[in-house]
Design a protein around this motif. Structure first.
Motif, mmCIF file in Angstrom:
data_model
loop_
_atom_site.group_PDB
_atom_site.id
_atom_site.type_symbol
_atom_site.label_atom_id
_atom_site.label_comp_id
_atom_site.label_asym_id
_atom_site.label_seq_id
_atom_site.Cartn_x
_atom_site.Cartn_y
_atom_site.Cartn_z
ATOM 1 N N HIS A 227 120.356 100.698 77.232
ATOM 2 C CA HIS A 227 119.972 99.399 76.681
ATOM 3 C C HIS A 227 118.473 99.362 76.367
ATOM 4 C CE1 HIS A 227 123.573 96.655 77.870
ATOM 5 N NE2 HIS A 227 123.961 97.822 77.381
ATOM 6 N N LYS A 228 117.671 100.023 77.192
ATOM 7 C CA LYS A 228 116.232 100.056 76.917
ATOM 8 C C LYS A 228 115.957 100.770 75.595
ATOM 9 C CE LYS A 228 111.731 101.556 78.646
ATOM 10 N NZ LYS A 228 111.360 102.092 77.328
ATOM 11 N N LEU A 229 116.625 101.893 75.390
ATOM 12 C CA LEU A 229 116.434 102.635 74.149
ATOM 13 C C LEU A 229 116.951 101.823 72.962
ATOM 14 C CD1 LEU A 229 115.608 105.069 72.547
ATOM 15 C CD2 LEU A 229 117.676 106.247 73.307
ATOM 16 N N LEU A 233 114.625 100.720 69.809
ATOM 17 C CA LEU A 233 114.989 101.017 68.425
ATOM 18 C C LEU A 233 115.046 99.741 67.586
ATOM 19 C CD1 LEU A 233 117.702 103.738 69.078
ATOM 20 C CD2 LEU A 233 115.548 104.083 67.847
ATOM 21 N N CYS A 234 115.593 98.679 68.147
ATOM 22 C CA CYS A 234 115.626 97.405 67.423
ATOM 23 C C CYS A 234 114.204 96.941 67.106
ATOM 24 C CB CYS A 234 116.353 96.345 68.248
ATOM 25 S SG CYS A 234 118.141 96.576 68.363
ATOM 26 N N HIS A 235 113.328 97.036 68.089
ATOM 27 C CA HIS A 235 111.933 96.626 67.900
ATOM 28 C C HIS A 235 111.270 97.473 66.812
ATOM 29 C CE1 HIS A 235 107.848 95.479 68.624
ATOM 30 N NE2 HIS A 235 107.520 96.606 69.235
ATOM 31 N N ALA A 236 111.457 98.783 66.884
ATOM 32 C CA ALA A 236 110.841 99.680 65.897
ATOM 33 C C ALA A 236 111.376 99.414 64.497
ATOM 34 C CB ALA A 236 111.080 101.132 66.290
ATOM 35 N N LEU A 237 112.674 99.166 64.379
ATOM 36 C CA LEU A 237 113.261 98.904 63.065
ATOM 37 C C LEU A 237 112.778 97.577 62.494
ATOM 38 C CD1 LEU A 237 116.907 100.192 63.602
ATOM 39 C CD2 LEU A 237 115.220 101.100 61.993
ATOM 40 N N LEU A 238 112.636 96.572 63.330
ATOM 41 C CA LEU A 238 112.135 95.283 62.839
ATOM 42 C C LEU A 238 110.686 95.406 62.358
ATOM 43 C CD1 LEU A 238 113.689 92.830 65.444
ATOM 44 C CD2 LEU A 238 114.308 93.073 63.046
ATOM 45 N N CYS A 239 109.942 96.310 62.958
ATOM 46 C CA CYS A 239 108.567 96.542 62.499
ATOM 47 C C CYS A 239 108.535 97.364 61.216
ATOM 48 C CB CYS A 239 107.774 97.271 63.588
ATOM 49 S SG CYS A 239 107.474 96.285 65.074
ATOM 50 N N GLN A 240 109.543 98.234 61.056
ATOM 51 C CA GLN A 240 109.566 99.179 59.939
ATOM 52 C C GLN A 240 110.207 98.600 58.682
ATOM 53 O OE1 GLN A 240 108.974 102.434 59.151
ATOM 54 N NE2 GLN A 240 110.590 103.023 57.730
ATOM 55 N N GLY A 241 111.332 97.922 58.843
ATOM 56 C CA GLY A 241 112.113 97.463 57.700
ATOM 57 C C GLY A 241 113.334 98.344 57.483
ATOM 58 N N PHE A 242 114.394 97.778 56.930
ATOM 59 C CA PHE A 242 115.660 98.498 56.759
ATOM 60 C C PHE A 242 116.561 97.710 55.817
ATOM 61 C CE2 PHE A 242 115.660 95.886 60.585
ATOM 62 C CZ PHE A 242 116.725 95.023 60.348
ATOM 63 N N ALA A 243 117.593 98.393 55.315
ATOM 64 C CA ALA A 243 118.586 97.704 54.495
ATOM 65 C C ALA A 243 119.640 97.042 55.363
ATOM 66 C CB ALA A 243 119.250 98.694 53.538
ATOM 67 N N ALA A 255 122.528 88.281 73.063
ATOM 68 C CA ALA A 255 121.758 87.086 73.434
ATOM 69 C C ALA A 255 120.507 87.489 74.218
ATOM 70 C CB ALA A 255 122.623 86.143 74.253
ATOM 71 N N ARG A 256 120.647 88.438 75.135
ATOM 72 C CA ARG A 256 119.493 88.912 75.896
ATOM 73 C C ARG A 256 118.496 89.636 74.989
ATOM 74 N NH1 ARG A 256 122.886 91.227 81.109
ATOM 75 N NH2 ARG A 256 123.355 89.178 82.040
ATOM 76 N N PHE A 257 119.020 90.433 74.074
ATOM 77 C CA PHE A 257 118.144 91.174 73.161
ATOM 78 C C PHE A 257 117.363 90.221 72.258
ATOM 79 C CE2 PHE A 257 119.079 95.924 72.702
ATOM 80 C CZ PHE A 257 119.360 96.065 74.045
ATOM 81 N N ARG A 258 118.007 89.153 71.804
ATOM 82 C CA ARG A 258 117.297 88.208 70.942
ATOM 83 C C ARG A 258 116.080 87.631 71.663
ATOM 84 N NH1 ARG A 258 122.500 86.251 69.553
ATOM 85 N NH2 ARG A 258 122.134 84.388 70.825
ATOM 86 N N GLY A 259 116.268 87.304 72.944
ATOM 87 C CA GLY A 259 115.155 86.766 73.715
ATOM 88 C C GLY A 259 114.052 87.795 73.899
ATOM 89 N N ARG A 260 114.407 89.032 74.191
ATOM 90 C CA ARG A 260 113.400 90.067 74.408
ATOM 91 C C ARG A 260 112.665 90.412 73.113
ATOM 92 N NH1 ARG A 260 117.112 93.918 78.377
ATOM 93 N NH2 ARG A 260 117.197 92.425 80.123
ATOM 94 N N LEU A 261 113.401 90.441 72.004
ATOM 95 C CA LEU A 261 112.759 90.717 70.715
ATOM 96 C C LEU A 261 111.817 89.577 70.325
ATOM 97 C CD1 LEU A 261 115.793 92.269 68.829
ATOM 98 C CD2 LEU A 261 113.710 93.464 69.541
ATOM 99 N N ALA A 262 112.194 88.353 70.656
ATOM 100 C CA ALA A 262 111.303 87.213 70.399
ATOM 101 C C ALA A 262 110.022 87.354 71.228
ATOM 102 C CB ALA A 262 112.014 85.909 70.715
ATOM 103 N N ASP A 263 110.169 87.802 72.480
ATOM 104 C CA ASP A 263 108.991 88.008 73.328
ATOM 105 C C ASP A 263 108.070 89.084 72.766
ATOM 106 O OD1 ASP A 263 109.920 86.097 75.071
ATOM 107 O OD2 ASP A 263 110.820 87.545 76.460
ATOM 108 N N LEU A 264 108.654 90.013 71.974
ATOM 109 C CA LEU A 264 107.860 91.081 71.359
ATOM 110 C C LEU A 264 107.210 90.638 70.050
ATOM 111 C CD1 LEU A 264 110.266 94.094 72.035
ATOM 112 C CD2 LEU A 264 107.980 93.762 73.021
ATOM 113 N N GLY A 265 107.438 89.371 69.680
ATOM 114 C CA GLY A 265 106.750 88.823 68.521
ATOM 115 C C GLY A 265 107.557 88.693 67.259
ATOM 116 N N HIS A 266 108.858 88.929 67.333
ATOM 117 C CA HIS A 266 109.692 88.839 66.134
ATOM 118 C C HIS A 266 110.267 87.432 65.992
ATOM 119 C CE1 HIS A 266 109.413 93.146 65.624
ATOM 120 N NE2 HIS A 266 109.810 93.320 66.880
ATOM 121 N N GLY A 267 110.209 86.896 64.778
ATOM 122 C CA GLY A 267 110.759 85.585 64.520
ATOM 123 C C GLY A 267 112.277 85.596 64.472
ATOM 124 N N ALA A 268 112.888 84.421 64.607
ATOM 125 C CA ALA A 268 114.348 84.304 64.658
ATOM 126 C C ALA A 268 115.007 84.826 63.388
ATOM 127 C CB ALA A 268 114.742 82.851 64.905
#
Length: 314
Positions: A227-229, A233-243, A255-268
């Motif tokens: 789950h950490k990996l 990967l989700c964080h890196a892809l959101l920073c990079q961009g993808f199709a 649901a847990r990932f959405r909260g953690r990704l938000a804490d990393l600075g990604h918008g909804a």
């Protein structure tokens, strides 16, 4: 359809002498389209021109060939098929020397067949458009010349994880000619001994550092054992961009990932571009069932949007 030069090179390297049989023209109903091809050698073949009896007869004849030939096949009366149309087959004998002399510099392979000689004006114009404007022609037989664009996969899909589901998904997607697969996991021993032909394997202790190597228009399936990996990967892809990006897991995990990704600075809105869960719950949770559901969604006409896989594996 297009000329898969890489597959032909691999076959010639392995077999020495290979006959490529391609549907050059059709009239009426046909089991496959112009440009559909198969490679035939003694004791084996790759690809299909369809039609059952047509393919069997063409493969048997190809194994006896010593030179190129063009043949006509009325499907109904001659082969007992129900199509009712007719096909023209071009069978070409390839070895290493001929392959080395094949000109594919402009992304098109054009050659005279059946005794034709001087290049027709229509062919010259098609080649000029390919060279000067990058306009690739459709596979076709014109005035005794066979024209085929060189195959280039239209889509790049990166599969992150070589566990049971990753292996099943690669097995489903690898045979598809328009997909280029890159497969990533943390160590070489994570991958099976036999990897499907054409799949690029990238072992990396930290897979997330490979994300910048993926094209911005690549599609991603995240299926790792950690789950950490997955989160990295989700964080890196959101920073990079993808199709497209799909993540395996439950609704609770997402649901847990959405909260953690938000804490990393990604918008909804950005986070919502990742699809989780993936798969088709109606097919079940077996790895092959998940692979079928994911593959079907990826192959639907048009761009895969997040909503297409949202109702997946819970």
């Amino acid at each position: 359809m297009s000329f898969d030069l890489d597959a032909l090179r691999d076959a010639v390297a392995a077999q020495g002498r290979v006959v490529r049989v391609v549907i050059a023209a059709i009239r009426g109903s046909s089991p496959r389209e112009v440009g559909a091809a198969m490679l035939v050698w003694e004791g084996g073949q790759l690809g299909t021109i369809g039609g059952g009896a047509l393919e069997f007869a063409a493969a048997r004849a190809a194994r006896a060939l010593t030179q190129d030939r063009v043949t006509q096949h009325p499907l109904g009366p001659a082969l007992g098929q129900c199509c009712g149309g007719a096909v023209t087959l071009l069978s070409e004998v390839y070895d290493a020397a001929r392959l080395a002399a094949t000109d594919a510099d402009i992304g098109v392979i054009a050659r005279a067949v059946g005794g034709a000689d001087q290049m027709p004006l229509a062919v010259a114009r098609l080649l000029a458009r390919a060279r000067d404007r990058g306009q690739q022609p459709e596979a076709q037989l014109i005035d005794g010349w066979m024209i085929e664009p060189v195959h280039r996969p239209a889509r790049e899909i990166w599969v992150w994880g070589a566990g049971h589901v990753g292996r099943a998904i690669v097995g489903v997607l690898a045979p598809l000619p328009d997909i280029a697969l890159t497969w990533v996991d943390t160590a070489p021993e994570r991958f099976p001994e036999q990897v499907p032909a054409g799949v690029t394997v990238l072992p990396a202790a930290r897979p997330e550092v490979l994300v910048p190597r993926a094209p911005k228009n690549a599609e991603h399936l995240i299926l790792t054992y950690s789950h950490k990996l997955d989160l990295d990967l989700c964080h890196a892809l959101l920073c990079q961009g993808f199709a497209f990006a799909g993540l395996i897991g439950s609704a609770t995990k997402w649901a847990r990932f959405r909260g953690r990704l938000a804490d990393l600075g990604h918008g909804a809105n950005r986070i919502a571009r990742i699809t989780c869960p993936i798969g088709d719950p109606a097919l079940g949770k077996h790895p092959q069932a998940i692979a079928l559901g994911v593959g079907a969604a990826l192959l639907r006409p048009g761009r895969v949007e997040a909503t297409e896989l949202k109702e997946g594996l819970a």
